[in-house]
Structures are given as structure tokens and as C-alpha cells.
Design a protein around this motif. Sequence first.
Motif, mmCIF file in Angstrom:
data_model
loop_
_atom_site.group_PDB
_atom_site.id
_atom_site.type_symbol
_atom_site.label_atom_id
_atom_site.label_comp_id
_atom_site.label_asym_id
_atom_site.label_seq_id
_atom_site.Cartn_x
_atom_site.Cartn_y
_atom_site.Cartn_z
ATOM 1 N N LYS A 39 4.548 2.741 -4.878
ATOM 2 C CA LYS A 39 5.263 3.378 -5.984
ATOM 3 C C LYS A 39 6.701 2.878 -6.072
ATOM 4 N N ASP A 40 7.377 2.754 -4.955
ATOM 5 C CA ASP A 40 8.801 2.425 -4.957
ATOM 6 C C ASP A 40 9.072 0.938 -5.181
ATOM 7 N N VAL B 17 2.735 -6.698 -13.672
ATOM 8 C CA VAL B 17 3.183 -6.039 -12.448
ATOM 9 C C VAL B 17 3.950 -7.029 -11.567
ATOM 10 N N CYS B 18 5.098 -6.581 -11.078
ATOM 11 C CA CYS B 18 5.893 -7.350 -10.123
ATOM 12 C C CYS B 18 6.199 -6.448 -8.941
ATOM 13 N N ILE B 19 5.880 -6.925 -7.756
ATOM 14 C CA ILE B 19 6.111 -6.136 -6.539
ATOM 15 C C ILE B 19 7.269 -6.756 -5.771
ATOM 16 N N MET B 20 8.313 -5.982 -5.563
ATOM 17 C CA MET B 20 9.489 -6.435 -4.822
ATOM 18 C C MET B 20 9.416 -5.924 -3.383
ATOM 19 N N LYS B 21 9.589 -6.823 -2.439
ATOM 20 C CA LYS B 21 9.552 -6.441 -1.032
ATOM 21 C C LYS B 21 10.972 -6.373 -0.485
ATOM 22 N N TYR C 260 0.855 -1.189 0.000
ATOM 23 C CA TYR C 260 0.000 0.000 0.000
ATOM 24 C C TYR C 260 0.890 1.239 0.000
ATOM 25 N N PRO C 261 0.283 2.411 -0.263
ATOM 26 C CA PRO C 261 1.077 3.637 -0.152
ATOM 27 C C PRO C 261 1.670 3.760 1.256
#
Length: 840
Positions: A343-344, A376-380, A338-339
Amino acid sequence: MTMQSHLLLSLFLLPFFSFTTSLSSIIPLGFSLHASNQNQSLSSPDSTFSLSFLPVVPATSPPTFLATITYSGGVAVWSAGEVDSGGVLRLLPTGSLRLVNGSGSTIWDSRTENLGVSSGSLDDSGNLVLLNNKSVVVWSSFEDPTDTVVPTQNFSVGQTLRSGLYSFSLQTNGNLTLTWNKTIVYWNQASNSSIDTNLTSPSLSLQPNGVMSIFDSNLTSGAIVAYSSDYGEGSDILRFLRLDNDGNLRIYSSPRDSGTISARWAAVSDQCQVFGYCGTMGICSYNDSNPICGCPSLNFEPIDVNEARKGCKRKVELDNCPGNQAMLTLEHAKFLTYPPELKDQTFFMGISGCRSNCLLSGSCTASTSVSDGTGVCIMKTPGFVSGYKNPVLPSTSFVKVCEPVSPNPSPLSQAAGNSKGWKLQAWIVVVVVIVTLLILVALEGGFWWWCCRNSPKFGGLSAQYALLEYASGAPVQFSHKELQRSTKGFKEKLGAGGFGAVYRGILANRTIVAVKQLEGIEQGEKQFRMEVATISSTHHLNLVRLIGFCSEGRHRLLVYEFMKNGSLDNFLFAAEEQSGKLLNWEYRFNIALGTARGITYLHEECRDCIVHCDIKPENILLDENYNAKVSDFGLAKLINPKDHRYRTLTSVRGTRGYLAPEWLANLPITSKSDVYSYGMVLLEIVSGRRNFEVSDETNRKKFSVWAYEEFEKGNLQAIIDKRLVDQEINMEQVMRAIQVSFWCIQEQPSQRPMMGKVVQMLEGITEIEKPPAPKAVTEGSMSGTSIHLSSNISALSTFAASAPAPSSSSSLQTVELSSSASGRNIEGGASSSLLRSEQK
């Protein structure tokens, strides 16, 4: 002041504060409340609220206590903090209200020292205030909330509700936000779509009837944010807004003196979408409808085995890997982002790139590839990672671990392992159980052989029919071939409607049934069976019984008991030449009473309230003795194609002439909507005419409006069905029925009685006051075959297939409505004219 003076003051004040309900709500300087004295409290003038210490639940060792304001019955709405048994809440001579522990350490302080405080009080709204000698408020609990907002309390910009790491606040633009650890905004409800002006100083308020609204000096009226599902119902009910320790914001209801609370609205409909619900590296999933927390794999272990929500940790940290690092794959899972993280941490690449890039990056610990075509790929990055796993999620996630990768065992393998261990330790019990079952099967088979040995169809009977004949009332599962054979290939059609057609069938045991062939079912097998089980568990003398079901491939069918005399509309609106279908007054009144009892059971006596949403004569069926049975309840939940945790729209069906005004005003639909529909049906039972008919006799007015005018004139004969003129009629019952119908069709839901009260009024147990005139409500454009209501409502009209052909002025139409789930919480269901039965 000396110790002796303190002692004398305490002895003087003790009689005033030593009882659960004190005589005064005034708090003098020097007042103290002790955690060790559970009988000591301070009550508001009307005893609705009280200030006291309550033991913390669940109990701790040693015991701890909460200094709290509670609503009648013990429901906490504000608290100063938690202390041990030596804790004290004092109004100091300096003007500060202070909570101290047994050790003397300060737990909480009002920060009002030297501000001229001379006394305090607790008022009837639950507000604890500190006043100066001019009775001006220096501090109040409403201005310093903890986790709860009650009616009459304005929640303003700058105020915050807190519960653990979670907080709730109101923004200057009117948005409502839920935040984790003061950083991650996981819920942000914008109100600008309904507000076309800039706000200067917005405030949030929950009204006593359950409506939550935003108010501002630039708004002429409050902008509604949410409704509680019991909006406008009941009396002596406290509705309050609370931020729970699971991070969800809810509206609760608590009947006075009950001490119980019921959730009536939740900000986050899917609890697993709350960031951090299962702690760091914890994975949230569902066990039926309840959220549960677990670890990603056997490479992890719980941080606290006694508290799954605290999250998980790697058994071997990445920096200490003895071998290579690898990526653990989690199907249908995602890591919440989430924000301001979104974005990052968002990139665009394929699923293999999402996996390998995270493996090779030292700054990535987990990743999620969203399989919806967006790439979309989300990196943690290292830190707090919150996971969610569900079969409906179109995403695959990866977690970096030390080799070897050890996925969690599947539920089947776990069950097999547990079963094997149990058998090794208790094989004797297993043998006994198996032998017992074999004996029972042999006895049952012998009984069947003895009873049916001469029947040519005996070989075709299944164990499911044995259940139907002897069993416990559980729904019987039929195959599609069995129902096809029992209905002769679905040839004898009884009726049709929005959910599909209904056919007459005969089971192998000669039971006549009505088989409903459902259309448009998109639910999975498990969810369909769960909803069928819910419907079949609803038993009442005045409800049509569900016998069984079929769920085979794309086929979804329901099997109901057969109602020999069909539906009520065939009798009320039959042509004059069909004299054999005329119901006398005694039958009509018993039908009205039986219908009311059936609806009362759905509303007030079921485990979960079921709102029918389509009460009309076509859905009131009559058995061979003309007893009324309500049909088609619960079908909207069955038809809904998505799980309740993910749906954004709730579909229901209603019928012209029976829709409550709140449908057209885009207000929440509650059980009071069924009350309105029942009132219209009751008027039709008395009059034998459609309530939306207009004619020269009614001066071209809607019949219900004209009928009230005649009622005021005392001309009941004009309202009663003219076909009953030569029959014996109990005019006292007629008067009760007419008055009840006018109470039921009041425009405001709060003015309509509950169905239990309707039954009492019809039975003559409760005295009936004269009802006010019901307003004539314009139900959109209803002269044609479709109804256009608003942008939120789509309408589809269909004629009841087997209903008598009506005139153009009185055509019965079924409309399908869709409404925002946040504005309408609907349990139960409706359909058009189904289960049409064979006549004698």
C-alpha cells in the motif's frame, strides 16, 4: 546428589540407552543423551520414531550435532537445537528438559521447571511428552513444534513453524500465512471460500494419506486445503508438512526405513516469489527449472561469495558516489512487494516517470514499472530489497547506482570470453578435436556415398536422416517441408482428435511413420524441445516410440513409429461381418499384459511418474505381430501453453466410460486414475463390448455392474466375448483378468492395486483375493454430446474421427477437463484417438 551417585546412576542407565533401538520409551528424571555417543538413542515402542543426536549436514568444522526426533530411516521431524560434540540433552530433577552446549550454556529449555514433571516418553506418533505423576501431559513436542508437522499432530492458532527468517502460522479466520522476518506476508491462502461459517478455534492437520485439512468445532468435516501428489498411495509412508529454509512450505513423503524424502506439494509454486530468497538486492532467476541467485549488475558484489542466497551489496555506496547517481535498467524484472509494503510503495505513473522519480528521490533505491496497462509503479525505500527476473515478467525495474552503470554481461558474451581464454591456453587440444571431427565426418560421408550413390534422392538426404538411421535414439528434427513431402501434402489421414490430425508418411529412408500435426501449441521453442526430449527418452517395448519432431515457426509436429494393425478398438468392437478383425484369446491376454507393462513403466519405472489420464482402446496400438503399445503419453505437458511455474490450471483430456470417479468428485488425479481406466479396458478385452453399454441383456444396467453380478454367480461365459465361444480359451487367465478388472475399478483409489501389482496378478505370480463389488458411479449427464460436471470442470466432447460409427447408446466421447492445480497434480498427458494406423 554426589558425583559418585551421578556416576553410579549413569552406569546403571547406560545398558538401557547404549543401543540404537532402546527397550523402553520412558525417560526417567536424570536421563541424559550425549552428542558424543552416536549409538545412544531413545525409541518409541514400535521403533517408528527415535530421539537422538545426528551430525549436522553438511558437515561443519568442528562438527556440530542436532538433538532431534527422527522417523525410521533418519528423517528429522523435530529438533531442540544444535550443539557441539560436548552437548547433552538432560531431563533435570527439577522437571525441565534442557539442551546444553559443551561449555554448559543453555541452547534450549522446555520451561517446565517445578511443574511436577516426573517422567517423559516418546510415543508411536513421534510426540515427545513430559508427564507428571498423574500421567498428565505437562509439555509435548507437538505443542512446541519447530519446522515440521506430522500426521495426528494438530497445528493450532498461536503455534508457529520457523526456519531461519521464515515462519508459518494459522490465523483465527482459517488463513494460512508464510511470513519473512515477522513482517512481510508473501503467501496467504484463504480458506473462507470453502468455509461458510465463522471459526472459533481452527487447527490444521495432515492426514496419513496426504490430505491437509482445517478442522473446527463449527465445521461438520475438515475443509481440505491441499493434497500431496501421491495422495492415498503406498503403505508405510510418512507424509509430513515442513517449512524449509528456502521459505517454502511443502508436503513430503518418506517411505519407512528409506531415509529419503520427496516433495509432493509446495505452497509457493514459483520459488522466486518467496520474499528474500536471494537475500537483499539479490536477483532470483531460473536455470532451466532450478532457481539461482545473482546480483543486479557489476556495480554489485556478493555479500558472501560462497553463499549466493545471502544477497549483494553495492561496490560503491550511494552516499559515497564520486560522480552522479544513475538508474540501472533491468528488463523483465520486478522487486517483490507484499503487505504491508504494498500500500505505501505503490504509485501510478508511466515507465519514464517511475525511473526518473526514483532517481530524484532520496528515499528511493529501486523501482518497478508494471507493463500491464495499469500504470503501477512500485518504489522501494532503503532497506531489504528482493528481486525477481524472468523473461515472462511484464515489468521493467530500475536500481540506483553510482556512475558508470555496468550491466551484467550477457550469457553469450560470457561464453565467448571463456572460450577465448580456453583457446589461448589449450589451442593444441582444439586442433586435435577439430581434426578428429573432420576425419569422422569424412568417413561418414564416404559411407553414405558408397551406400546411396545410385539413389536419385541421395542429394536430398540430410544429416538428420543419418541420425534417424544410425543414431543414439535422440529425437530427430525435421523441417516442415520434409514432413510435407513425406506425407504427400498431408493427404492420407489416419485419424484425428483433441490434439490434431495424424497422417501416414514415408521418410526418405523408406521408413513408414505416423505424423501428428499438433494444434493450439503456444509454448516457446525451448520449452517445446524440452518436453519432446522428455517424451522421446521414455523407451519401453510396450510404448509407441517417438522418432522425431518439427518445430518451425507456428508448425509443431510429432513423428511416431507406424503401427500397422491400428488401434485395439478396431478389433474389440468390430462388426460381426468383419471376421478378419477378430482377436483370439491368446492375443487378447498378451495385449492386456503388454498394456499393463507399458503403464507400469510410466508409473513406476520412469525417472518421473507419468500419469496418462486417457487409457482406452483407442490409445492402445498394435504392431504387425499384435503386440500392444500405449500411445499419447506425455502430451498434456507438451500442449500446456504456460510454464509449470506460472500456470494456475492444468488441462487434461479424458474419455467417457474410462474416467475414474475422482474426476467427478473433484479429487486429486494420481496414477490410480490410470489403474481405473485400465480396469475398464481389461473388462472390454474380455467381453468385446463397451463398458458403458446398456442393453436388455444387461437388464439396462451399466455393463461393468452387470458383469460383476454374473461373476458372483460364477457365470463367466456370460461375460466373455460371444465371438470366442467356438475357440480355445484359457479359463484360468479369463478368471484372473476379470478379477483384476474389478479390483482396478474400485471407487476408492486406495483400494486399487498399483500397476506393478496388476502385472503380477495377471501373470499368476500373486494370488488374487475376491474383489468387492464396484459401485455404479454416475458420470454426470452423458446421454448427449457434452458433459456438464461442475464449475471447476469444463467439458468438450468430440467423436473419434476414424472410429467405427457407434450406436447412440454407446457413443465414445472425449471430454476436456480443467482442474485447479492446487487440487490436482498431473504429470503426463492424454489425447483422443490418434496415430490411427493403416490396416493390412
